[in-house]
Scaffold this active site. Structure first.
Site, PDB file in Angstrom:
ATOM      1  N   ARG A 148       0.869  -1.175   0.000  1.00  0.00           N
ATOM      2  CA  ARG A 148       0.000   0.000   0.000  1.00  0.00           C
ATOM      3  C   ARG A 148       0.907   1.227   0.000  1.00  0.00           C
ATOM      4  NH1 ARG A 148      -2.112  -3.440   4.159  1.00  0.00           N
ATOM      5  NH2 ARG A 148      -4.186  -4.256   3.644  1.00  0.00           N
ATOM      6  N   LYS A 172      -2.347  -2.076   7.928  1.00  0.00           N
ATOM      7  CA  LYS A 172      -3.545  -1.523   8.568  1.00  0.00           C
ATOM      8  C   LYS A 172      -3.664  -2.058   9.994  1.00  0.00           C
ATOM      9  CE  LYS A 172      -6.488  -0.665   4.551  1.00  0.00           C
ATOM     10  NZ  LYS A 172      -7.777  -0.984   3.907  1.00  0.00           N
ATOM     11  N   HIS A 244      -2.006   2.332  -5.856  1.00  0.00           N
ATOM     12  CA  HIS A 244      -2.705   1.073  -5.577  1.00  0.00           C
ATOM     13  C   HIS A 244      -2.778   0.183  -6.811  1.00  0.00           C
ATOM     14  CE1 HIS A 244      -4.361  -0.299  -1.827  1.00  0.00           C
ATOM     15  NE2 HIS A 244      -5.347  -0.910  -2.450  1.00  0.00           N
ATOM     16  N   ARG A 247      -0.122  -2.368  -6.697  1.00  0.00           N
ATOM     17  CA  ARG A 247      -0.453  -3.454  -5.758  1.00  0.00           C
ATOM     18  C   ARG A 247      -1.419  -4.442  -6.408  1.00  0.00           C
ATOM     19  NH1 ARG A 247      -1.032  -4.688  -0.103  1.00  0.00           N
ATOM     20  NH2 ARG A 247      -3.180  -5.018   0.575  1.00  0.00           N
ATOM     21  N   HIS A 270      -3.994  -9.089   3.742  1.00  0.00           N
ATOM     22  CA  HIS A 270      -5.453  -9.081   3.822  1.00  0.00           C
ATOM     23  C   HIS A 270      -5.895  -9.922   5.013  1.00  0.00           C
ATOM     24  CE1 HIS A 270      -6.010  -8.193  -0.749  1.00  0.00           C
ATOM     25  NE2 HIS A 270      -5.867  -7.090  -0.043  1.00  0.00           N
ATOM     26  N   TYR A 279      -9.062 -10.719  -6.899  1.00  0.00           N
ATOM     27  CA  TYR A 279      -8.066 -10.815  -7.964  1.00  0.00           C
ATOM     28  C   TYR A 279      -8.313 -12.002  -8.893  1.00  0.00           C
ATOM     29  CZ  TYR A 279      -5.777  -7.254  -5.289  1.00  0.00           C
ATOM     30  OH  TYR A 279      -5.517  -6.079  -4.633  1.00  0.00           O
TER      31      TYR A 279
END
Length: 298
Positions: A148, A172, A244, A247, A270, A279
């Site tokens: 990110r 995150k 992004h 990524r 994730h 994806y």
């Protein structure tokens, strides 16, 4: 207690109890402040403890004319979280958002770049300028490690474990993960670090920050956006791209080359595998190749 006091208390909760990043907390706060502005503009004097479902419905109806469905869903989600917090702290006994539904959203597939596009963007970097080596190292890291943009600008020298072939990423919610880093990406980082960064006058507090601006400070997320947009214009890339996009491209290219979805989930950081499953949007030709290669009755 007024709205500002409740918001401040909620921000502390998000930071301390849930460990969310400043950017995430700012986004949650923005949603509540938008509701506060609506109340002010309509002369509605009511506290978060007393506000009714009807008033919030009026607010949602108003913003539905101003923002798209995705933004509307995000605002509703943010407000639900805020009122859930008020219940958790015993300020309210009910959630006025409980019966308010967010608009249904189709799953948005991420934009991706081809390997040729990424090569062209990186090759367009002007290496005659000192920031050229830095920009090449950044884009190689952004793509090569699937980071990110916030993870890229916050990357520390002490996070580089090149002997082991990994870098440590703080993602995150301050969750840490180790991401493999290729020899090529390592080479470009070391070129920048040893030949360019060593000659900068580094501001106090930024001694361990890997990627720095000309004034020896940490780069902003906006600066990374600008660098990428300028390169896209330079090579006449007629696609709307952002950090992004690199990524998304990283994940897509790994998947197309046979990488395991669980491995991609761990590398991207994730929390849920369902986030990574976005994806799986490969074309039919590639799926046919997989069928022909791996089906037991081929």
């Amino acid at each position: 207690m007024n709205w500002k006091t409740f918001i401040k208390s909620y921000q502390s909760y998000l930071k301390i109890e849930r460990g969310l990043s400043k950017n995430t907390i700012d986004n949650y706060t923005f949603d509540i402040e938008r509701l506060c502005l609506f109340l002010e503009e309509n002369a509605v004097d009511v506290s978060p403890v007393k506000i009714s479902e009807e008033t919030i419905q009026q607010f949602i109806y108003t913003i539905s004319k101003e923002v798209n469905a995705r933004s509307q869903a995000r605002i509703i989600s943010g407000l639900k979280s805020f009122f859930s917090y008020l219940i958790f702290e015993d300020y309210r006994s009910d959630n006025p958002m409980e019966l308010i539904e967010a608009p249904r959203l189709g799953r948005k597939l991420p934009d991706t770049l081809s390997i040729q596009d990424i090569d062209a963007l990186i090759e367009a970097i002007d290496l005659s300028k000192p920031e050229g080596e830095r920009n090449r190292a950044m884009l190689e890291t952004l793509y090569g490690c699937g980071l990110r943009v916030s993870e890229l600008v916050n990357l520390k020298i002490s996070d580089l474990f090149f002997d082991e072939g990994f870098i440590k990423i703080t993602g995150k919610g301050n969750k840490q993960r180790f991401v493999p880093i290729s020899n090529v990406t390592q080479k470009f980082i070391l070129l920048y670090k040893d030949l360019v960064r060593n000659h900068l006058t580094i501001n106090k507090g930024h001694e361990d920050t890997l990627f720095l601006n000309r004034r020896g400070r940490q780069l902003t997320r906006a600066m990374i956006f600008t660098i990428i947009k300028d390169l896209a214009v330079k090579i006449n890339l007629n696609k709307s791209i952002s950090p992004h996009t690199f990524r998304h491209s990283f994940a897509t290219h790994l998947l197309e080359n046979g990488a395991d979805l669980r491995a991609i989930q761990l590398m991207l950081g994730h929390e849920s595998i369902t986030t990574t499953e976005i994806y799986v949007h490969l074309d039919r030709k590639h799926l046919t190749q997989i069928m022909n290669s791996f089906h037991p009755r081929k």
